[in-house]
Design an enzyme around this catalytic site. Structure first.
Site, PDB file in Angstrom:
ATOM      1  N   GLU A 127       0.252  -0.745   5.882  1.00 47.75           N
ATOM      2  CA  GLU A 127       1.296  -0.108   6.691  1.00 47.75           C
ATOM      3  C   GLU A 127       1.109   1.395   6.748  1.00 47.75           C
ATOM      4  OE1 GLU A 127       4.965   1.860   7.822  1.00 47.75           O
ATOM      5  OE2 GLU A 127       4.006   1.974   5.843  1.00 47.75           O
TER       6      GLU A 127
ATOM      7  N   ASP B 236       0.844  -1.190   0.000  1.00 47.22           N
ATOM      8  CA  ASP B 236       0.000   0.000   0.000  1.00 47.22           C
ATOM      9  C   ASP B 236       0.882   1.244   0.000  1.00 47.22           C
ATOM     10  OD1 ASP B 236       0.803  -0.527   2.722  1.00 47.22           O
ATOM     11  OD2 ASP B 236      -0.737   0.889   3.403  1.00 47.22           O
TER      12      ASP B 236
END
Length: 433
Positions: A138, A76
């Site tokens: 994250e 991500d």
């Protein structure tokens, strides 16, 4: 490397921003693309969801009796922000002057591809067992990571863990990250009135909440700029040459603006607490009126020494804010986010082999660095796998601008990162069991 780069560019084109406000179909597509890259290298792969964004776990066994290495990255990315600040489209990777520009090109899709490159380098002769864990949230705090570690921890257990989400000391100068600061984030609310009143009729006798809030925030630093909250840990950083001129160049500090705090610059950046006001809820200039504002809020981020307990730091900050409320203003302090720091005992055979692999790849010995930012998941891995050697590595350099406009990856450094990781797997495979 040409195919590694092509695959990196394909990953970068997927706008896998994990914030709720963005289309999560792209995060799903990014997980699927990552899974396919790992399957192509012979790993058994599963996409797992434990209440959050999709994570990818792949495993491939090594020779009998060999060690197991877990390789971490995240797929991500941060939002692009104001696209007008980008010189080229954020999700169209573009090379300029030996750097690849694009959101996620460095943080952290290059970390994903460094792992893939190391696997490809060994082909069918993988010298160790490898588990690849690529997280999907994250950038929004890794909320489901504790559940993943609880439910899938045995699949992730390893003798060594390589967490590819940090940086090197400079272009051409590799580093192992051995300390990370922890963090807390709080929302401070200051209230002085039960409703807004005319500033001309009551100003001079009645305090407004904005002025009270500003005075309260100012108490968090002393005149030199050091944190004035008592009871916090502080340490000393590695003795590396880091002149003020480099700090100014890397941070964009304007001419005439002073550097704050005392002690070595790296200690201020890596191993001592720092407090920043990162947001305010007050009337905008365009919408303001001649009114004593009854209530105002600020969001405050505090970075913690690597050894600091995060909840103890919150209590210290809260006590300071309550004790310094100006003019009897009512103060509330809400804990929004917290995370522990990390300090590695970077000794032993795994660390020796990592330093040797870096030296072989770059032609120069690595240095141990700290990072002032917080990566709370590192502490989570250290707690879950206390016997594993944890290596925090990365692809970034001081010009990467991760999270900012024009994020970029230095392509020659990326090649060295891939080579170093491939060499590390070989060296770990040669260690006696």
């Amino acid at each position: 490397m040409p195919q590694v780069r092509a695959d990196l560019e394909a990953l970068t084109r997927i706008p896998s921003v994990s914030l709720d406000a963005f289309d999560q179909a792209h995060v799903e597509a990014s997980a699927e693309a990552t899974a396919e890259l790992l399957r192509a290298e012979g790993l058994e792969v599963e996409i797992v969801r434990e209440g959050g964004r999709p994570a990818v776990i792949g495993h491939r066994p090594g020779p009998p009796g060999s060690r197991t290495v877990m390789l971490y990255a995240h797929h991500d990315v941060q939002p692009p922000g104001d696209e007008a600040l980008w010189d080229t489209p954020p999700f169209e990777p573009t090379e300029r002057d030996g750097r690849l520009y694009g959101r996620g090109a460095a943080d952290d899709k290059a970390g994903v591809m460094a792992h893939v490159a190391a696997l490809r380098a060994h082909g069918d002769d993988l010298p160790v067992g490898v588990t690849v864990f690529v997280e999907g949230e994250e950038e929004i705090g890794s909320d489901s990571l504790p559940t993943i570690l609880e439910r899938h921890g045995e699949r992730l257990r390893a003798d060594a863990i390589v967490l590819a989400d940090s940086q090197n000391w400079d272009v051409g100068e590799p580093a192992l990250t051995t300390t990370l600061r922890g963090m807390i984030r709080v929302v401070v609310t200051v209230t002085t009135l039960d409703h807004g009143v005319h500033s001309g009729m009551f100003g001079g006798a009645v305090p407004d909440a904005i002025t009270a809030l500003v005075r309260l925030l100012a108490t968090m630093h002393d005149d030199a700029g050091d944190v004035a909250v008592t009871g916090l840990d502080a340490g000393e950083a590695s003795d590396l040459d880091y002149p003020e001129s480099r700090l100014r160049a890397e941070s964009g500090l304007l001419d005439g603006v002073e550097v704050i705090g005392t002690g070595s610059l790296l200690s201020r950046l890596w191993t001592r607490p720092a407090i920043t006001t990162i947001g305010l809820d007050v009337p905008t200039i365009e919408r303001s009126s001649n009114t004593l504002v009854p209530s105002a809020r600020a969001k405050v981020s505090m970075r913690l020494a690597p050894t600091q307990d995060d909840l103890a730091a919150f209590e210290a900050l809260k006590a300071h804010l309550l004790a310094n409320a100006p003019w009897g203003a009512q103060v509330e302090v809400e804990l929004e986010e917290r995370g522990l720091g990390f300090a590695a005992d970077a000794q032993g055979p795994v660390y020796d082999q990592a330093r040797a692999a870096f030296t072989d790849a770059w032609g120069t010995e690595p240095v141990d660095i700290g990072v002032g930012g917080s990566i709370p998941f590192v502490a989570a891995f250290a707690e879950r796998f206390p016997d594993a050697a944890i290596l925090v590595t990365g692809v970034e350099d001081p010009d990467t601008r991760a999270h900012g406009a024009n994020e970029s990856l230095h392509l020659a450094e990326f090649e060295a990162v891939c080579l170093a990781e491939a060499l590390l797997l070989g060296r770990l495979g040669a260690l006696p069991a």
